[in-house]
Design a protein around this motif. Structure first.
Motif, PDB file in Angstrom:
ATOM      1  N   VAL A 186       6.323   7.108  22.589  1.00  0.00           N
ATOM      2  CA  VAL A 186       4.857   7.236  21.766  1.00  0.00           C
ATOM      3  C   VAL A 186       4.978   6.564  20.483  1.00  0.00           C
ATOM      4  N   SER A 187       3.786   5.997  20.016  1.00  0.00           N
ATOM      5  CA  SER A 187       3.391   5.507  18.936  1.00  0.00           C
ATOM      6  C   SER A 187       2.504   6.371  18.113  1.00  0.00           C
ATOM      7  N   PRO A 188       3.076   7.267  17.226  1.00  0.00           N
ATOM      8  CA  PRO A 188       2.309   8.461  16.615  1.00  0.00           C
ATOM      9  C   PRO A 188       1.258   7.667  15.727  1.00  0.00           C
ATOM     10  N   PHE A 189       1.227   6.732  15.035  1.00  0.00           N
ATOM     11  CA  PHE A 189       0.365   6.264  14.378  1.00  0.00           C
ATOM     12  C   PHE A 189      -0.782   5.507  14.846  1.00  0.00           C
ATOM     13  N   ALA A 190      -0.666   5.323  16.279  1.00  0.00           N
ATOM     14  CA  ALA A 190      -1.818   4.617  17.109  1.00  0.00           C
ATOM     15  C   ALA A 190      -2.480   5.918  17.556  1.00  0.00           C
ATOM     16  N   LEU A 244      11.074   3.234   8.877  1.00  0.00           N
ATOM     17  CA  LEU A 244      10.588   4.135  10.070  1.00  0.00           C
ATOM     18  C   LEU A 244       9.601   2.543  10.646  1.00  0.00           C
ATOM     19  N   ARG A 245       9.549   2.903  12.096  1.00  0.00           N
ATOM     20  CA  ARG A 245       9.005   1.648  12.666  1.00  0.00           C
ATOM     21  C   ARG A 245       7.826   2.472  13.643  1.00  0.00           C
ATOM     22  N   PRO A 246       6.691   1.684  13.977  1.00  0.00           N
ATOM     23  CA  PRO A 246       5.503   2.425  14.540  1.00  0.00           C
ATOM     24  C   PRO A 246       5.854   3.250  15.948  1.00  0.00           C
ATOM     25  N   PHE A 247       6.750   2.569  16.852  1.00  0.00           N
ATOM     26  CA  PHE A 247       7.019   3.199  18.139  1.00  0.00           C
ATOM     27  C   PHE A 247       8.285   4.017  18.173  1.00  0.00           C
ATOM     28  N   ASN A 248       8.104   5.198  18.636  1.00  0.00           N
ATOM     29  CA  ASN A 248       9.279   6.132  18.755  1.00  0.00           C
ATOM     30  C   ASN A 248       9.799   5.843  20.420  1.00  0.00           C
ATOM     31  N   PRO A 249      10.690   5.322  20.679  1.00  0.00           N
ATOM     32  CA  PRO A 249      11.329   5.255  22.257  1.00  0.00           C
ATOM     33  C   PRO A 249      11.399   6.305  22.779  1.00  0.00           C
ATOM     34  N   GLU A 265       9.812  12.571  13.712  1.00  0.00           N
ATOM     35  CA  GLU A 265       9.790  13.399  15.051  1.00  0.00           C
ATOM     36  C   GLU A 265       8.489  14.551  14.967  1.00  0.00           C
ATOM     37  N   TYR A 266       8.481  15.026  13.908  1.00  0.00           N
ATOM     38  CA  TYR A 266       7.339  15.970  13.849  1.00  0.00           C
ATOM     39  C   TYR A 266       5.701  15.262  14.195  1.00  0.00           C
ATOM     40  N   MET A 267       5.706  14.050  13.766  1.00  0.00           N
ATOM     41  CA  MET A 267       4.430  13.331  13.914  1.00  0.00           C
ATOM     42  C   MET A 267       4.483  12.977  15.449  1.00  0.00           C
ATOM     43  N   SER A 268       5.402  12.605  15.954  1.00  0.00           N
ATOM     44  CA  SER A 268       5.389  12.402  17.341  1.00  0.00           C
ATOM     45  C   SER A 268       5.076  13.213  18.220  1.00  0.00           C
ATOM     46  N   LEU A 269       5.696  14.526  17.753  1.00  0.00           N
ATOM     47  CA  LEU A 269       5.207  15.633  18.684  1.00  0.00           C
ATOM     48  C   LEU A 269       3.739  16.098  18.538  1.00  0.00           C
TER      49      LEU A 269
END
Length: 340
Positions: A83-87, A74-79, A311-315
């Motif tokens: 969103v970058s959930p960890f940021a 897994l990478r930091p940015f979800n295109p 995807e949960y984290m991104s939401l």
């Protein structure tokens, strides 16, 4: 060994893959920091290594570790979500809860107490591994804070049966118990991806009595993702939403590593797109269960489960005020440092 991490907005992110190979270092989820290494976590990933409630193939007790190992890519940015959930959020791996494999009642009490500690502190909880019996104590913990919650249940099976061998607490009964305990909002609950044989028509009659809507895997195929997402969004509205996902909602071609596989399931693409369609809902917590690595050739199931958690984290990072719909792939106003 020192493994430099990506840090943005004062949040400690994953180990930088440009400096440390992805196959090296500690095996936390997405190589994120451990919870003891951050001052406060907005989101905690917690393992639930327990499968004493299964009725067929065991192995989900090893699921948490397997999902963590599968998350190294897994990478930091979800295109897909832009969103970058960890940021946006401080996410940390809180390790595993020690659950008694010989005493179901004690294990469920321990799971509920552990979950309630995170939820009461305002930390969003995502659990990985274990069998679906664990959804019940997790729902109890969230309902203590939010009251009866809306529920989207992704699964090949209804899991609203009454008992197995006289036992009330199994992986096939959690949502019947949740209805009986009044911890789910019956006006905002729905199964997604159900399929396969049942014991009889009474199963469906009971399920309807508990208030569940049903979107079968055939419905997903015939309706398409966008129409399914519209139905689910209308169903849950702005209620506090818990998502419980049995990895066997996926077809065995996409997730062979599970205890009770059923043919004719969702594809990985369909599942991820449905989850992305939930942006802007009031997500309060989520789980991924029934990942059984002994049957997971080529790590397909672990990879799918890891991406579900992502995807949960991104939401959660987008929040409940995010507009419905999503960006075209690659559209972005955010960056997160790491590009590979």
């Amino acid at each position: 060994m020192d493994h430099p991490r990506v840090e943005t907005n004062g949040r400690i992110g994953p180990v930088n893959a440009a400096l440390t190979p992805r196959y090296a270092g500690l095996g936390t989820f997405a190589r994120l920091p451990r919870i003891e290494d951050v001052s406060k976590a907005d989101v905690a990933v917690v393992g639930m290594p327990w499968d004493s409630g299964v009725s067929y193939r065991p192995g989900a007790r090893f699921g948490a570790t397997h999902v963590r190992e599968s998350s190294r890519l897994l990478r930091p940015f979800n295109p897909a979500q832009s969103v970058s959930p960890f940021a946006e959020l401080q996410v940390a791996d809180a390790g595993d809860v020690a659950l008694n494999p010989f005493n179901i009642d004690e294990a469920l009490k321990t799971a509920e107490e552990a979950a309630a500690q995170f939820v009461s502190d305002g930390t969003s909880l995502i659990t990985i591994g274990g069998d679906h019996t664990l959804a019940l104590p997790l729902l109890r913990a969230h309902a203590k804070k939010h009251g009866p919650v809306a529920l989207l249940h992704f699964d090949a099976h209804l899991d609203t049966w009454d008992t197995y061998f006289g036992a009330e607490y199994t992986h096939g009964t959690p949502f019947r118990r949740a209805f009986e305990e009044g911890i789910i909002d019956s006006s905002g609950v729905c199964h997604v991806g159900t399929r396969g044989p049942l014991y009889g028509t009474q199963d469906l009659e009971d399920d309807a009595r508990f208030g569940f809507g049903v979107v079968t895997s055939n419905d997903v195929m015939r309706m398409g993702v966008d129409e399914v997402v519209g139905f689910l969004r209308e169903r849950v509205g702005d209620r506090p939403l818990y998502v419980s996902l049995d990895i066997d909602v996926l077809d065995p071609a996409h997730a062979p590593g599970t205890g009770t596989p059923e043919p004719g399931g969702l594809t990985s693409r369909e599942l991820l797109e449905i989850l992305r369609g939930l942006r802007g809902t009031n997500l309060i917590g989520a789980d991924v269960v029934e990942v059984a690595p002994p049957y997971d050739h080529a790590e397909l199931t672990g990879l799918a489960a890891a991406n579900v958690v992502y995807e949960y984290m991104s939401l959660l990072a987008l929040g409940k005020d995010a507009p419905a719909g999503g960006p075209a792939y690659g559209e972005s106003n955010t960056t997160y440092g790491e590009s590979k």
